[in-house]
Design a protein around this motif. Structure first.
Motif, PDB file in Angstrom:
ATOM      1  N   UNK A 215       0.508  -1.330   0.083  1.00 40.21           N
ATOM      2  CA  UNK A 215      -0.108   0.005  -0.294  1.00 40.21           C
ATOM      3  C   UNK A 215       1.219   1.415   0.221  1.00 40.21           C
ATOM      4  N   UNK A 216       2.231   1.212   0.577  1.00 40.23           N
ATOM      5  CA  UNK A 216       2.706   2.296   0.984  1.00 40.23           C
ATOM      6  C   UNK A 216       4.018   2.536  -0.497  1.00 40.23           C
ATOM      7  N   UNK A 217       3.304   3.190  -1.326  1.00 41.47           N
ATOM      8  CA  UNK A 217       5.180   3.109  -2.361  1.00 41.47           C
ATOM      9  C   UNK A 217       6.189   2.530  -2.131  1.00 41.47           C
ATOM     10  N   UNK A 218       7.335   3.366  -0.852  1.00 50.62           N
ATOM     11  CA  UNK A 218       8.733   2.869  -0.486  1.00 50.62           C
ATOM     12  C   UNK A 218       8.352   1.344  -0.103  1.00 50.62           C
ATOM     13  N   UNK A 219       7.201   0.955  -0.095  1.00 48.39           N
ATOM     14  CA  UNK A 219       7.303  -0.528  -0.545  1.00 48.39           C
ATOM     15  C   UNK A 219       7.163  -1.625  -1.146  1.00 48.39           C
ATOM     16  N   UNK A 220       6.946  -1.085  -2.091  1.00 42.53           N
ATOM     17  CA  UNK A 220       7.041  -1.375  -3.230  1.00 42.53           C
ATOM     18  C   UNK A 220       8.676  -1.408  -4.068  1.00 42.53           C
ATOM     19  N   UNK A 221       9.152  -2.683  -3.092  1.00 41.84           N
ATOM     20  CA  UNK A 221      10.344  -2.952  -3.493  1.00 41.84           C
ATOM     21  C   UNK A 221      11.059  -4.314  -4.219  1.00 41.84           C
ATOM     22  N   UNK A 222      12.222  -4.956  -4.626  1.00 41.48           N
ATOM     23  CA  UNK A 222      12.266  -6.030  -5.023  1.00 41.48           C
ATOM     24  C   UNK A 222      12.675  -6.436  -3.122  1.00 41.48           C
ATOM     25  N   UNK A 223      13.056  -6.200  -2.565  1.00 41.35           N
ATOM     26  CA  UNK A 223      13.808  -6.614  -0.752  1.00 41.35           C
ATOM     27  C   UNK A 223      12.043  -6.913  -0.201  1.00 41.35           C
ATOM     28  N   UNK A 224      11.399  -6.132  -0.662  1.00 45.06           N
ATOM     29  CA  UNK A 224       9.531  -6.200   0.311  1.00 45.06           C
ATOM     30  C   UNK A 224       9.259  -7.478  -0.139  1.00 45.06           C
ATOM     31  N   UNK A 225       9.326  -7.835  -1.282  1.00 45.42           N
ATOM     32  CA  UNK A 225       8.599  -8.746  -2.077  1.00 45.42           C
ATOM     33  C   UNK A 225       9.245 -10.433  -1.333  1.00 45.42           C
ATOM     34  N   UNK A 226      11.029 -10.078  -1.511  1.00 42.46           N
ATOM     35  CA  UNK A 226      11.469 -11.268  -0.834  1.00 42.46           C
ATOM     36  C   UNK A 226      11.352 -11.632   0.445  1.00 42.46           C
ATOM     37  N   UNK A 227      10.903 -10.350   0.996  1.00 41.58           N
ATOM     38  CA  UNK A 227      10.733 -10.876   2.753  1.00 41.58           C
ATOM     39  C   UNK A 227       8.696 -11.616   2.712  1.00 41.58           C
ATOM     40  N   UNK A 228       8.356 -10.685   1.507  1.00 34.04           N
ATOM     41  CA  UNK A 228       7.038 -11.653   1.925  1.00 34.04           C
ATOM     42  C   UNK A 228       6.971 -12.757   1.108  1.00 34.04           C
TER      43      UNK A 228
END
Length: 228
Positions: A215-228
């Protein structure tokens, strides 16, 4: 060359011969079985912990049991002591006291590898990587562009231990260190073999897809996707 000189040369000059040409079939078969066993050990013992576990399993099949402090053992007893899963000692109890002399064979478990740094995950140019640090006398140029597996041990807060293995089975994802394409590697090719791939270049590529559900633009990262 006279026959006398030839005879003298045969007596005095050392001539190297391939031992395999002189070995009989039983010896060759024994050598092959030993090599196959050693290959199996190397496949199973990629880290110190795996080497210790594999060695203990092999020893137990040959009658070794865990050493218990304070317990009395008879001559001929086979025992082993496992120290934190990374060091192991095996002993066959002798008939005499130790002050009469003992036979010791010692070796260290050498596991050249890439370790993950304490905070390994980072992102660069919309690509996520693991930072690594090489251990042992590795040749750095041998590590890029080949499938790698991840091994580790996690100790949870409740004291339970979980062993991790990802990448060894055919149906598991593999880890890879990327390399340059030939037409982009002019500068790299101009370097010596030892300089072509540096220690800081041994970073493992993990992915390139951002976490689009954030939901937050700053979380739309590859790193964030890997953590999920």
């Amino acid at each position: 060359m006279s026959d006398a000189v030839k005879e003298l040369r045969e007596k005095l000059f050392y001539e190297k011969k391939n031992g395999l040409l002189k070995a009989d079939e039983a010896t060759l078969d024994s050598m092959q079985k030993y090599c196959e066993g050693y290959k199996s050990y190397l496949d199973a013992a990629k880290t110190e912990r795996e080497a210790v576990a594999t060695a203990i399993a092999m020893a137990e099949k040959n009658g070794f049991v865990p050493f218990v402090i304070g317990q009395k053992y008879e001559a001929g007893a086979k025992v082993y002591f496992n120290k934190r899963g990374k060091t192991v000692a095996f002993a066959v109890i002798g008939k005499e006291l130790a002050d009469k002399g003992i036979n010791i064979t010692a070796a260290h478990v050498d596991s050249p590898r890439l370790d993950l740094k304490p905070n390994p995950l980072y992102e660069d140019s919309n690509l996520a990587y693991f930072k690594t640090h090489y251990y042992g006398g590795i040749k750095k140029y041998q590590w890029p562009a080949i499938p790698l597996a991840l091994y580790g041990t996690v100790v949870k807060s409740d004291g339970s231990v979980i062993d991790i293995s990802i990448g060894d089975s055919d149906d598991e994802p593999k880890f890879v260190i990327t390399d340059l394409l030939p037409h982009l590697a002019a500068k790299q090719n101009a370097k010596t073999l030892g300089e072509g791939i540096g220690g800081e270049d041994l970073n493992i590529w993990l992915g390139n897809i951002p976490y689009v559900a954030a939901s937050d633009e700053k979380d739309k990262t590859v790193k964030e996707n890997l953590l999920h």
